[in-house]
Design an enzyme around this catalytic site. Structure first.
Site, short mmCIF file in Angstrom:
data_model
loop_
_atom_site.label_atom_id
_atom_site.label_comp_id
_atom_site.label_asym_id
_atom_site.label_seq_id
_atom_site.Cartn_x
_atom_site.Cartn_y
_atom_site.Cartn_z
N SER A 182 0.80 -1.22 0.00
CA SER A 182 0.00 0.00 0.00
C SER A 182 0.83 1.27 0.00
O SER A 182 0.39 2.30 -0.49
CB SER A 182 -0.96 -0.01 1.18
OG SER A 182 -0.27 -0.24 2.39
N HIS A 210 -5.22 -3.00 -2.97
CA HIS A 210 -4.83 -2.06 -4.03
C HIS A 210 -4.70 -2.72 -5.40
O HIS A 210 -4.21 -2.09 -6.33
CB HIS A 210 -3.53 -1.35 -3.66
CG HIS A 210 -3.66 -0.52 -2.42
ND1 HIS A 210 -4.16 0.76 -2.43
CD2 HIS A 210 -3.39 -0.81 -1.13
CE1 HIS A 210 -4.18 1.23 -1.20
NE2 HIS A 210 -3.72 0.31 -0.38
N LYS A 239 -11.64 0.90 -1.92
CA LYS A 239 -10.68 1.61 -2.78
C LYS A 239 -11.20 1.64 -4.20
O LYS A 239 -12.13 2.38 -4.48
CB LYS A 239 -9.30 0.98 -2.59
CG LYS A 239 -8.80 1.38 -1.19
CD LYS A 239 -7.64 0.64 -0.65
CE LYS A 239 -7.40 1.14 0.77
NZ LYS A 239 -6.62 0.24 1.58
C1 PLP Z 1 -6.77 -0.04 3.03
C2 PLP Z 1 -6.23 -1.38 3.30
C3 PLP Z 1 -6.91 -2.26 4.15
C4 PLP Z 1 -8.12 -1.85 4.94
O1 PLP Z 1 -9.25 -1.78 4.15
P1 PLP Z 1 -10.49 -0.86 4.65
O2 PLP Z 1 -11.62 -1.37 3.85
O3 PLP Z 1 -10.11 0.55 4.37
O4 PLP Z 1 -10.64 -1.13 6.12
C5 PLP Z 1 -6.41 -3.53 4.28
N1 PLP Z 1 -5.28 -3.92 3.64
C6 PLP Z 1 -4.60 -3.09 2.84
C7 PLP Z 1 -3.38 -3.57 2.16
C8 PLP Z 1 -5.04 -1.78 2.66
O5 PLP Z 1 -4.35 -0.95 1.90
#
Ligand code: PLP
Length: 380
Positions: A182, A210, A239
């Site tokens: 991330s 991602h 995302k």
């Molecule tokens: C953003 C993210 C999460 C968390 O997801 P949310 O739905 O925002 O709680 C988990 N793992 C990774 C790698 C992330 O980038």
């Protein structure tokens, strides 16, 4: 109460001194790339809304229609009365996209990881985790009471050593990694990790927060050529899918265990109907528009080429600057030039690697990316 106030005040002063205190800034977004801060209109290069689906008319319409039909909240845990009729369609779409038998949707990606990991591993079991894996994977590991070892980032040799040393002494073993990291935007070597996992009877889970929506025609990093078999494909709806929520795609039996035992599933309220309907509408767009899915990475690659950085493998591009103050100053300079780019500081990233983190979306134009690259080159 006095000691509580004294604790909080001293804590804030310490964070301030180390330049790692964080502040919320009100940031209205009119679409995925235009954002207003402190009365100024900026072009955002730091949203994870890679396909701009948070503002897509069809996604918004689906959300409104579902809210009218089913209300704003699920009303209870899905195992009680919260399992409104929209979940089944969303889980079927995700399983189809990921090529798995089944899927379970959680309240968020964070809730997914802290639920999944302790459900699969406990005392006497082994967790092997990439050192740069997301915070919620570590949180899930801690909740599990299993033995945890970190392997050096993307270092398959180190992972093999750890398996050789520790696998035999433990019951179940789980290898956990982000598919797309991330804060660095690089990809895990999933093919090599999957081979090791199979050789050592370890279960592999990739967190594709991602990757889903933007790699391999939207199917995610575990569907890129050579990725191998990833039996546990976790990700987020927050995302590229544009809304909120998390999921695990896996076999039917594994998913049923989650629905019965994962504490963050059992003891937390189901997602609101509007959120579930929005995710389904977003997935329908992803399934039919591979050109849009590919665009964020294409623009990231244009940017890395113009800035003479290593070629982007995902929509995320880091520019590592070192100290927190340097990252904050660069972010402020870019804001001056009209761009919103977040400074990422420890403890989100290791000490000494504070950075700017750029993300690219299907909604940016090539001209905007070129202008950004110009501004970034001017920083140095
Ligand atoms: C953003 C993210 C999460 C968390 O997801 P949310 O739905 O925002 O709680 C988990 N793992 C990774 C790698 C992330 O980038």
């Amino acid at each position: 109460m006095q000691s509580l106030e004294a604790f909080a005040t001293a804590r804030l002063a310490d964070l301030e001194r180390r330049a790692i205190r964080r502040r919320l800034v009100e940031s209205p977004r009119t679409d995925a790339i235009h954002i207003t801060r402190g009365g100024r209109d900026l072009i955002s290069f730091c949203c994870n809304d890679y396909l701009n689906l948070s503002h897509h008319p069809r996604v918004i319409a689906a959300s409104i229609e579902a809210t009218r039909a089913h209300g704003v909240g699920a009303g209870a845990s899905r195992l009680v009365t919260g399992n409104h009729p929209l979940f089944a369609g969303l889980e079927a779409r995700l399983a189809r996209l990921k090529g798995t038998e089944d899927c379970v949707v959680f309240g968020s990606g964070y809730l997914a990881n802290i639920g999944i990991i302790p459900t699969l591993a406990g005392h006497g079991d082994l967790l092997l985790i990439d050192e740069l894996a997301h915070a919620c994977i570590w949180a899930g590991g801690q909740l599990s009471a299993a033995t945890m070892h970190r392997f050096r980032h993307n270092d398959v040799g180190h992972l093999a050593e750890l398996l050789a040393t520790h696998r035999a002494a433990h019951g179940r073993a789980l290898i956990l990694t982000d598919g797309v990291f991330s804060m660095d935007g690089d990809l895990a070597p999933l093919g090599e990790i999957a081979s090791l996992a199979e050789a050592h009877d370890a279960w592999l889970m990739s967190d594709d927060a991602h990757g889903v929506g933007v790699l391999a025609d939207g199917r995610g990093s575990s569907h890129l050529p050579g990725a191998g078999r990833v039996p546990l494909q976790m990700g987020t709806l927050s995302k590229a899918i544009g809304g909120y929520g998390g999921y695990l795609c896996a076999s039917h039996a594994v998913v049923e265990v989650m629905r019965t035992r994962a504490r963050s599933f059992v003891y937390s309220t189901g997602l609101p109907p509007g959120v579930v309907a929005a995710a389904s509408a977003a997935l329908d767009i992803i399934a039919t528009d591979p050109v849009v899915c590919a665009r964020p990475v294409k623009l990231a690659q244009l940017f890395t080429q113009l800035c003479e950085l290593p070629v982007a493998a995902s929509p995320i591009v880091p520019l590592i600057l070192g100290e927190s103050e340097a990252a904050l100053a660069a972010s402020a300079d870019l804001a001056e030039a009209g761009y919103l780019v977040a400074a990422i500081r420890p403890p989100t990233v290791p000490a000494g690697t504070a950075r700017l983190r750029f993300t690219f979306t299907a909604g940016h134009s090539e001209a905007q990316v070129r202008a950004l690259a110009e501004a970034v080159r001017g920083l140095r």
